[in-house]
Design a protein around this motif. Structure first.
Motif, short mmCIF file in Angstrom:
data_model
loop_
_atom_site.label_atom_id
_atom_site.label_comp_id
_atom_site.label_asym_id
_atom_site.label_seq_id
_atom_site.Cartn_x
_atom_site.Cartn_y
_atom_site.Cartn_z
N LYS A 100 0.81 -1.21 0.00
CA LYS A 100 0.00 0.00 0.00
C LYS A 100 0.85 1.27 0.00
O LYS A 100 0.35 2.36 -0.31
CB LYS A 100 -0.95 0.00 1.20
CG LYS A 100 -0.26 0.09 2.55
CD LYS A 100 -1.27 0.06 3.69
CE LYS A 100 -0.60 0.17 5.04
NZ LYS A 100 -1.59 0.10 6.15
N CYS A 103 4.81 -12.91 0.08
CA CYS A 103 3.49 -13.50 0.34
C CYS A 103 3.51 -14.32 1.62
O CYS A 103 4.39 -15.15 1.83
CB CYS A 103 3.10 -14.37 -0.85
SG CYS A 103 1.56 -15.27 -0.61
N GLU A 157 -2.57 -15.76 -2.01
CA GLU A 157 -3.40 -14.66 -1.50
C GLU A 157 -2.51 -13.45 -1.24
O GLU A 157 -1.56 -13.51 -0.45
CB GLU A 157 -4.09 -15.07 -0.20
CG GLU A 157 -5.15 -16.15 -0.36
CD GLU A 157 -6.52 -15.57 -0.71
OE1 GLU A 157 -6.60 -14.33 -0.91
OE2 GLU A 157 -7.49 -16.34 -0.79
N ASN A 168 -2.34 -9.04 -0.56
CA ASN A 168 -3.11 -7.85 -0.16
C ASN A 168 -2.17 -6.69 0.12
O ASN A 168 -0.94 -6.84 0.15
CB ASN A 168 -3.98 -8.15 1.05
CG ASN A 168 -3.18 -8.56 2.28
OD1 ASN A 168 -2.34 -7.81 2.76
ND2 ASN A 168 -3.42 -9.77 2.78
N ASP A 169 -2.73 -5.51 0.31
CA ASP A 169 -1.94 -4.28 0.46
C ASP A 169 -1.09 -4.25 1.73
O ASP A 169 -0.18 -3.42 1.84
CB ASP A 169 -2.87 -3.06 0.46
CG ASP A 169 -3.29 -2.68 -0.95
OD1 ASP A 169 -2.50 -2.92 -1.88
OD2 ASP A 169 -4.40 -2.14 -1.12
N GLU A 170 -1.39 -5.12 2.69
CA GLU A 170 -0.64 -5.13 3.94
C GLU A 170 0.64 -5.97 3.85
O GLU A 170 1.47 -5.93 4.76
CB GLU A 170 -1.51 -5.66 5.08
CG GLU A 170 -2.71 -4.79 5.39
CD GLU A 170 -2.31 -3.38 5.83
OE1 GLU A 170 -1.30 -3.25 6.56
OE2 GLU A 170 -2.99 -2.42 5.45
N ARG A 214 1.25 -4.18 -10.55
CA ARG A 214 0.20 -5.07 -10.09
C ARG A 214 -0.35 -5.91 -11.23
O ARG A 214 -0.73 -7.07 -11.04
CB ARG A 214 -0.93 -4.26 -9.43
CG ARG A 214 -0.45 -3.52 -8.18
CD ARG A 214 -1.59 -2.83 -7.48
NE ARG A 214 -1.09 -2.09 -6.32
CZ ARG A 214 -1.73 -2.01 -5.16
NH1 ARG A 214 -2.88 -2.63 -4.98
NH2 ARG A 214 -1.22 -1.32 -4.17
N ARG A 255 -5.02 -14.14 -5.93
CA ARG A 255 -6.05 -13.24 -5.42
C ARG A 255 -5.35 -12.02 -4.81
O ARG A 255 -4.62 -12.14 -3.84
CB ARG A 255 -6.92 -13.93 -4.38
CG ARG A 255 -7.67 -15.14 -4.95
CD ARG A 255 -8.50 -15.84 -3.90
NE ARG A 255 -9.11 -17.06 -4.43
CZ ARG A 255 -9.09 -18.25 -3.82
NH1 ARG A 255 -8.46 -18.37 -2.65
NH2 ARG A 255 -9.66 -19.30 -4.37
N LEU A 256 -5.59 -10.87 -5.41
CA LEU A 256 -5.00 -9.61 -4.94
C LEU A 256 -6.12 -8.67 -4.55
O LEU A 256 -6.87 -8.19 -5.39
CB LEU A 256 -4.13 -8.99 -6.03
CG LEU A 256 -3.53 -7.61 -5.74
CD1 LEU A 256 -2.71 -7.62 -4.46
CD2 LEU A 256 -2.70 -7.12 -6.91
N ASN A 257 -6.25 -8.42 -3.23
CA ASN A 257 -7.32 -7.56 -2.71
C ASN A 257 -8.69 -7.96 -3.26
O ASN A 257 -9.51 -7.12 -3.63
CB ASN A 257 -7.04 -6.09 -3.06
CG ASN A 257 -5.78 -5.58 -2.36
OD1 ASN A 257 -5.45 -6.00 -1.25
ND2 ASN A 257 -5.07 -4.68 -3.01
N GLY A 258 -8.90 -9.28 -3.34
CA GLY A 258 -10.21 -9.78 -3.78
C GLY A 258 -10.32 -10.00 -5.28
O GLY A 258 -11.26 -10.65 -5.75
#
Length: 295
Positions: free
Chosen positions: A6, A20, A36, A38-40, A126, A202-205
């Protein structure tokens, strides 16, 4: 120490991979790696970051992969918060067909990992994280420049901008006077070997599935890499071929790594530097031939 996804502005880095912390292998319905993101999650945006990540590799991953060798095991974890995996690097096994014979392209790297390597690298965006095939197409176009003695450029990639940057760099060096661009007949081969042949990301859904691609998990450096096999038919003779390396330093200086072609018997019939095949460059004269010897 590592920044989070992020915190990274899109398009502001030359390298963007993710540490990851949630990935697994699953056999149902077919062997697949599920990732999986995500931004975190932490990211790697430099070679220095990657080297620091490599230090965190643990025997735990090798143990997990050894369990996966047992076909009765249906699901296994390969990344956790304690043992993160780098996602993704991507390579292209480029096979050039010349006068009916097949040759594998590779370039020599003199820093770790040393040796003869396939064209490849890490994602930068991304979009490339969600589709490693885009990553591999860009990297191949950036690194591989195929021409003939007349300067005709043989196009094997959809990444035209990257290919033309490669052309301009060698034109500036004075080693290439570019001619017409010739499209090549290219097909993807199903020769892929790896731990699995499919990826679900899966990146942020947002979900992306990539099928029939070689996915390898390297336990020594805690990295997931992908590879495709491309075959390109060249309408020229081997002694008419010129190959240029487009790999550059951060200041855009061309590295001019040696490039070799390897035939199906494992022999090397051609070795290139600055576009020239050293095996036919005429460096052996009658005077030097008398002094030559074979080990």
């Amino acid at each position: 120490m590592f920044k989070k996804l992020k915190e990274i502005a899109e398009g502001r880095t030359d390298l963007l991979t993710i540490r990851c912390s949630n990935a697994w292998l699953e056999r149902n319905p077919e062997p697949t790696i599920f990732v999986e993101l995500n931004d975190e999650m932490e990211v790697l945006i430099s070679s220095r970051d990657r080297r620091e990540h490599f230090k965190t590799a643990s025997p735990w991953l090798a143990e997990q992969l050894e369990k996966w060798r047992n076909s009765d095991v249906q699901k296994i974890t390969v990344a956790t918060k304690e043992y993160p995996l780098e996602i993704f690097a991507g390579d292209t096994a480029l096979i050039l067909v010349i006068e009916g014979k097949r040759y594998l392209y590779s370039a020599h790297r003199d820093i770790y990992p040393k040796g003869w390597l396939l064209p490849g690298g890490c994602s930068r965006s991304r979009e490339e994280l969600l589709n490693p095939r885009i990553l591999m197409s860009r990297e191949c176009a950036e690194e591989v420049l195929i021409t003939d003695q007349e300067g005709k450029i043989y196009n094997f990639s959809n990444s035209i901008n990257e290919m033309m940057e490669n052309v301009k760099a060698w034109q500036k060096e004075g080693s290439l006077t570019p001619g017409n661009m010739i499209p090549l007949s290219v097909k993807e081969l199903s020769l892929a070997k790896g731990d699995v042949r499919n990826i679900v990301i899966r990146l942020n859904g947002q979900e992306s599935k990539i099928e029939n691609i070689a996915v390898t998990i390297d336990a020594k450096i805690a990295e997931v890499s992908t590879c495709i096999y491309l075959e390109a038919v060249l309408p020229i003779k081997l002694n008419e071929l010129r190959l240029f390396d487009g790999e550059k330093l951060p200041d855009k200086t061309l590295l001019n790594r040696p490039i070799k072609l390897t035939d199906e018997q494992g022999d090397c019939p051609a070795l290139f530097s600055r576009g020239n095949n050293l095996f036919i460059s005429g460096w052996v004269t009658p005077a030097t031939a008398e002094k030559a010897f074979v080990f």
